[in-house]
Write an enzyme that holds these catalytic residues in place. Structure first.
Site, PDB file in Angstrom:
ATOM      1  N   LYS A  32      -5.543  20.128  -5.544  1.00 35.46           N
ATOM      2  CA  LYS A  32      -6.343  20.476  -4.366  1.00 35.46           C
ATOM      3  C   LYS A  32      -5.790  21.744  -3.737  1.00 35.46           C
ATOM      4  O   LYS A  32      -4.629  21.781  -3.317  1.00 35.46           O
ATOM      5  CB  LYS A  32      -6.317  19.313  -3.359  1.00 35.46           C
ATOM      6  CG  LYS A  32      -6.997  19.613  -2.028  1.00 35.46           C
ATOM      7  CD  LYS A  32      -6.818  18.464  -1.056  1.00 35.46           C
ATOM      8  CE  LYS A  32      -7.361  18.805   0.324  1.00 35.46           C
ATOM      9  NZ  LYS A  32      -7.116  17.727   1.302  1.00 35.46           N
TER      10      LYS A  32
ATOM     11  N   LEU B  88      -1.815   2.791   9.199  1.00 37.60           N
ATOM     12  CA  LEU B  88      -2.885   2.333  10.084  1.00 37.60           C
ATOM     13  C   LEU B  88      -2.360   1.463  11.219  1.00 37.60           C
ATOM     14  O   LEU B  88      -3.018   1.339  12.256  1.00 37.60           O
ATOM     15  CB  LEU B  88      -3.936   1.562   9.278  1.00 37.60           C
ATOM     16  CG  LEU B  88      -4.605   2.351   8.146  1.00 37.60           C
ATOM     17  CD1 LEU B  88      -5.575   1.461   7.380  1.00 37.60           C
ATOM     18  CD2 LEU B  88      -5.309   3.579   8.679  1.00 37.60           C
TER      19      LEU B  88
ATOM     20  N   ALA C 208       1.588   3.340   2.479  1.00 33.59           N
ATOM     21  CA  ALA C 208       2.515   3.435   3.611  1.00 33.59           C
ATOM     22  C   ALA C 208       3.734   2.552   3.408  1.00 33.59           C
ATOM     23  O   ALA C 208       4.883   2.994   3.579  1.00 33.59           O
ATOM     24  CB  ALA C 208       1.793   3.064   4.907  1.00 33.59           C
TER      25      ALA C 208
ATOM     26  N   ILE D 126      -1.352  10.245   4.865  1.00 31.88           N
ATOM     27  CA  ILE D 126      -0.082  10.055   4.157  1.00 31.88           C
ATOM     28  C   ILE D 126       0.989  10.965   4.747  1.00 31.88           C
ATOM     29  O   ILE D 126       2.161  10.584   4.848  1.00 31.88           O
ATOM     30  CB  ILE D 126      -0.256  10.305   2.650  1.00 31.88           C
ATOM     31  CG1 ILE D 126      -1.216   9.271   2.049  1.00 31.88           C
ATOM     32  CG2 ILE D 126       1.089  10.238   1.927  1.00 31.88           C
ATOM     33  CD1 ILE D 126      -1.509   9.478   0.573  1.00 31.88           C
TER      34      ILE D 126
ATOM     35  N   ALA E 154      -7.311  12.134  -0.585  1.00 29.91           N
ATOM     36  CA  ALA E 154      -6.907  13.532  -0.568  1.00 29.91           C
ATOM     37  C   ALA E 154      -5.642  13.660   0.262  1.00 29.91           C
ATOM     38  O   ALA E 154      -5.427  12.910   1.209  1.00 29.91           O
ATOM     39  CB  ALA E 154      -8.017  14.407   0.016  1.00 29.91           C
TER      40      ALA E 154
ATOM     41  N   GLY F  57       0.820  -1.207   0.000  1.00 33.20           N
ATOM     42  CA  GLY F  57       0.000   0.000   0.000  1.00 33.20           C
ATOM     43  C   GLY F  57       0.854   1.258   0.000  1.00 33.20           C
ATOM     44  O   GLY F  57       2.077   1.218  -0.157  1.00 33.20           O
TER      45      GLY F  57
END
Length: 504
Positions: A82, A336, A19, A349, A54, A17
């Protein structure tokens, strides 16, 4: 001074993932010309959560520090830009405000801009605070800009982040890490072996393969295979301050222009997110199951989306908080596995990259160093507490009382550190700021103003300024900003010209 003894020769990262592969890319980049080995184990049986799509501006710095081409990353992850977050219905239903990333205005005669704005407001000027924010005005007009062409303009201080596909981002970082020498092993961990002093020595896969290492990084998500299950590290539960404990997420097709901001909309038992990428929309509802069922939350979310549904709604349970020690013995937890704060301000992140940067600054040897470990844990806990307080700020200042969830917030205890900040701000609009805090003055001012929190007064030294001259100065700055924004291309035009998504 003695040369460092017994250096770490092998890192084992458990879990892929974003991370896991960000850790792999970071360590792989540092040691790409050394004999230090970095191996990442990921299981194809484990689904990536991939909810938080995001990000915040520090990710841009992280990518550039790795030597990643930002244009290529945006295209490959089908990302959009963003400028900040638009909060709808948080203060009260029908009300919205914007939280931008960059600076608000400029200092005037040595005075902080916010104090200048407060002074004018006290003298009858009702110009909104966000009229002076480049990101807010760009968002209002759905514009973006070529960064290097914005130098010496009112847009020079604007900062942006990305909306991205988390699965594609993980895949991109995986390819990058493998190219610089990180080894990928596919398998499912069945056993974690420890030394007599309790450190992790190796992991054994279901295939029977044993992988040893000197230092282990736990990116195994909520399962927390190493820091939690193997090392029995206690988890600090912060649900007393942030009671939301579940989310439901879904993806849909785009039905309108790609907005350069995230939308966070307060709901009856929490809040929903709406994130535009180049190829689709990401939606979710973060809620507390004390106030609403999974079925009701799913129905609420589906009533707040448009477009064709691309994925079935997915329920994700979580518990807000973090590990008592995020670095324990020879194991560092990230993502997580380290902790969880609801994605209201898109910090997930960032906490991974911030943890990695701090770890590199305090880089260990094979020998246990209690001093380095204690200071690392203290700083990470401080980062989490700062973000926790900022998230609570959004809730505790709401004037909503239309559901049990929001009525309970009017009586819920808040962290003492946040109470101190609000008490100090109430006097003259000042802020208690830490040097390395993630959320600087602009963020606090934006949310406080958006939620209707006003100080009793302003710093009296500003009474020495000529009010008419101050009013003229701010009006000229506001006009110049508006004119500059209107010259910029639309967000969609910029994406199409400079970094269109691949594989659409």
């Amino acid at each position: 001074m003695q040369k460092t003894q017994t250096p770490i020769k092998k890192f084992v990262i458990v879990g892929g993932g974003t991370a896991g592969w960000l850790a792999g890319a970071t360590l792989g980049n540092i040691f790409k010309h050394c004999d230090v080995e970095v191996e990442l184990i990921e299981s194809e049986d484990v689904n990536i959560i991939g909810v938080g799509e995001a990000t915040i501006p520090p990710l841009i710095d992280t990518l550039e520090s790795l030597g990643i081409d930002l244009k290529d990353f945006i295209s490959e992850t089908q990302a959009s830009f963003k400028w900040g977050i638009k909060f709808e219905d948080w203060y009260k239903k029908g009300h919205s405000y914007f939280h931008p990333f960059g600076e608000l205005g400029q200092r005037i005669d040595g005075h902080e801009f916010y104090q200048c704005w407060l002074t004018l407001k006290a003298n009858g000027d009702n110009t909104p605070l966000m009229a002076y924010s480049p990101e807010a005005v760009l968002s209002q007009h759905n514009r973006f800009f070529v960064p290097h062409q914005a130098m010496n303009t009112p847009l020079a201080g604007a900062r942006f982040a990305l909306h991205l596909d988390a699965v594609l981002a993980g895949r991109y970082l995986r390819n990058f890490a493998q190219k610089i020498g990180v080894k990928r092993t596919v398998g499912h961990i069945e056993l974690v072996d420890k030394t007599v002093d309790g450190c992790i020595s190796s992991v054994t896969l279901t295939s029977g393969q044993t992988i040893a290492g000197d230092f282990f990084i736990d990116c195994s998500g909520f399962n927390s295979l190493l820091i939690g299950k193997a090392l029995n590290t206690n988890y600090l539960d912060w649900s007393e301050y942030l009671p939301c404990n579940r989310a439901v997420a879904v993806q849909t097709t785009l039905t309108e222009d790609i907005a350069p901001y995230t939308v966070s909309k307060a709901q009856g038992a929490g809040w929903s997110w709406h994130i535009p990428l180049q190829h689709r929309m990401g939606h979710g509802y973060v809620y507390s199951d004390k106030y609403i069922s999974d079925e009701q939350a799913t129905a609420t979310l589906m009533n707040n989306v448009s477009g064709k549904v691309l994925t079935p709604p997915r329920i994700i349970p979580f518990k807000t908080g973090l590990r008592e020690q995020v670095w324990n013995k020879n194991c560092l937890a990230l993502g997580l596995a380290q902790g969880f704060l609801e994605p209201l301000e898109s910090t997930a992140i960032h906490l991974v990259s911030k943890s990695l940067a701090l770890f590199v600054r305090m880089f260990p040897t094979k020998q246990h160093n209690a001093v380095l470990q204690a200071e690392f844990n203290r700083q990470i806990h401080q980062d989490y507490a700062e973000i926790r307080d900022f998230l609570v700020l959004h809730y505790c200042t709401s004037q909503r009382s239309d559901s049990p969830f929001w009525r309970d917030w009017q009586h819920r205890a808040i962290p003492q550190t946040l109470e101190q900040r609000l008490t100090f701000f109430a006097q003259q609009g000042g802020l208690l700021q830490e040097v390395e805090a993630l959320f600087q003055a602009t963020s606090w001012y934006a949310v406080l103003d958006g939620m209707g929190v006003r100080p009793k007064g302003y710093n009296p030294t500003l009474d020495a300024l000529d009010i008419d001259a101050l009013r003229k100065s701010l009006m000229m700055g506001r006009t110049a900003l508006e004119q500059c924004v209107l010259k910029q291309p639309s967000h969609a035009q910029f994406l199409h010209k400079y970094c269109p998504a691949k594989n659409l």
